[in-house]
Design a protein around this motif. Structure first.
Motif, PDB file in Angstrom:
ATOM      1  N   SER A   1      21.598  48.098  39.524  1.00 49.46           N
ATOM      2  CA  SER A   1      20.716  47.005  39.872  1.00 49.46           C
ATOM      3  C   SER A   1      19.514  46.785  39.343  1.00 49.46           C
ATOM      4  CB  SER A   1      20.424  47.257  41.488  1.00 49.46           C
ATOM      5  OG  SER A   1      21.530  47.702  42.165  1.00 49.46           O
ATOM      6  N   GLU A   2      18.817  47.944  38.654  1.00 49.53           N
ATOM      7  CA  GLU A   2      17.540  47.938  37.914  1.00 49.53           C
ATOM      8  C   GLU A   2      17.647  46.977  36.835  1.00 49.53           C
ATOM      9  OE1 GLU A   2      14.618  48.979  38.958  1.00 49.53           O
ATOM     10  OE2 GLU A   2      13.465  48.880  37.129  1.00 49.53           O
TER      11      GLU A   2
ATOM     12  N   SER B   1      11.239  46.651  42.028  1.00 51.68           N
ATOM     13  CA  SER B   1      12.324  47.474  42.541  1.00 51.68           C
ATOM     14  C   SER B   1      12.275  48.890  42.186  1.00 51.68           C
ATOM     15  CB  SER B   1      13.852  47.025  42.310  1.00 51.68           C
ATOM     16  OG  SER B   1      13.741  47.066  40.753  1.00 51.68           O
TER      17      SER B   1
ATOM     18  N   VAL C   1       8.660  44.692  37.693  1.00 56.56           N
ATOM     19  CA  VAL C   1       9.783  44.965  38.332  1.00 56.56           C
ATOM     20  C   VAL C   1       9.531  45.990  39.391  1.00 56.56           C
ATOM     21  CG1 VAL C   1      12.011  46.042  37.973  1.00 56.56           C
ATOM     22  CG2 VAL C   1      11.012  44.842  36.086  1.00 56.56           C
TER      23      VAL C   1
ATOM     24  N   GLU D   1      17.490  43.319  37.577  1.00 60.55           N
ATOM     25  CA  GLU D   1      16.213  42.795  37.772  1.00 60.55           C
ATOM     26  C   GLU D   1      15.307  42.830  36.173  1.00 60.55           C
ATOM     27  OE1 GLU D   1      13.837  43.441  40.992  1.00 60.55           O
ATOM     28  OE2 GLU D   1      15.500  44.231  42.063  1.00 60.55           O
ATOM     29  N   GLU D   2      15.418  43.748  35.470  1.00 61.01           N
ATOM     30  CA  GLU D   2      14.577  43.885  34.359  1.00 61.01           C
ATOM     31  C   GLU D   2      14.979  42.903  33.526  1.00 61.01           C
ATOM     32  OE1 GLU D   2      13.630  47.602  32.429  1.00 61.01           O
ATOM     33  OE2 GLU D   2      12.898  48.094  34.265  1.00 61.01           O
TER      34      GLU D   2
END
Ligand code: FEO
Length: 172
Positions: free
Chosen positions: A125-126, A165, A163, A129-130
Motif C-alpha cells: 500500500s505504501e 500513510s 506520504v 502512495e509513494e
C-alpha cells in the motif's frame, strides 16, 4: 520462524530501504544548498520515512527468529542538473522499490510464509502512495516549466505534500 530464503530477501529489502533514506538525504542536502527550503524539508522527511521503513523490517526479522543485517550501503548521487531531474530520479527509485517489494511478496507465496506475506501488505500500500505522490509532483514540475515564480510557489507548497500513510497507518 523465517526460512533462510525469506530472511535473505528481507535483509536485501532492509538494505534497499536504508539506501533510499541516504538517497533522499543527499537530495535534501542538494536542495538546501540551492536555496530550495521547501523541497529540502520534503526530502528530509522522505529520508526519515525510509529509515522507518527499514526499522520496521529490522524489527520484524529479529522478532521472527532471523537476524537483521546492517550492511554497507551504495553511495547516493549527491548532485543533480535540475530539481526536475532530481524528482525524476525519486520517481524511478520508487518504481524500483515497488518492484523489489513485489518480488519479496512473490517469494513469500512460493515459500508459503503467510505471516510475512501479511506483514508486507503495508509496504504494498505504501508503494502505491509513494509512486502516486512522485507522479503528482512530476506533473506539477512539468506545468511549471522554467517559470521562476512557479518554482517559488512549488517550493512553498511541497511542504504540505507528504506520504501521510507512513505515519498514520503504521502498524507499530
Ligand atoms: Fe520505502 Fe520509498 O520506499
Amino acid at each position: 520462524m523465517l526460512t533462510k530464503n525469506i530472511e535473505k530477501a528481507l535483509n536485501n529489502q532492509i538494505k534497499i530501504e536504508a539506501e533510499s533514506s541516504q538517497i533522499y538525504l543527499a537530495m535534501a542536502c542538494w536542495a538546501e544548498v540551492k536555496g530550495l527550503e521547501g523541497v529540502a524539508g520534503f526530502m528530509y522527511k522522505q529520508s526519515d520515512e525510509e529509515r522507518e521503513h527499514m526499522l520496521k523490517l529490522v524489527r520484524f526479522v529479529n522478532e521472527r527468529g532471523g537476524h537483521a543485517q546492517i550492511s554497507a550501503l551504495k553511495a547516493p548521487n549527491v548532485t543533480f542538473n535540475s530539481f526536475k531531474e532530481m524528482f525524476e530520479k525519486l520517481f524511478e527509485h520508487e518504481v524500483f522499490v515497488s518492484e523489489s517489494i513485489n518480488e519479496l511478496v512473490h517469494i513469500t507465496l512460493q515459500e508459503k510464509d503467510y505471516s510475512t506475506h501479511n506483514f508486507l501488505q503495508w509496504y504494498v500500500s505504501e508503494q502505491i502512495e509513494e509512486e502516486a505522490m512522485a507522479r503528482t509532483i512530476l506533473d506539477k514540475i512539468n506545468m511549471i516549466g522554467n517559470d521562476k515564480g512557479g518554482l517559488y510557489l512549488f517550493d512553498r507548497d511541497i511542504q504540505q505534500l507528504t506520504v501521510s500513510s507512513a505515519s498514520s497507518t503504521s502498524p507499530e
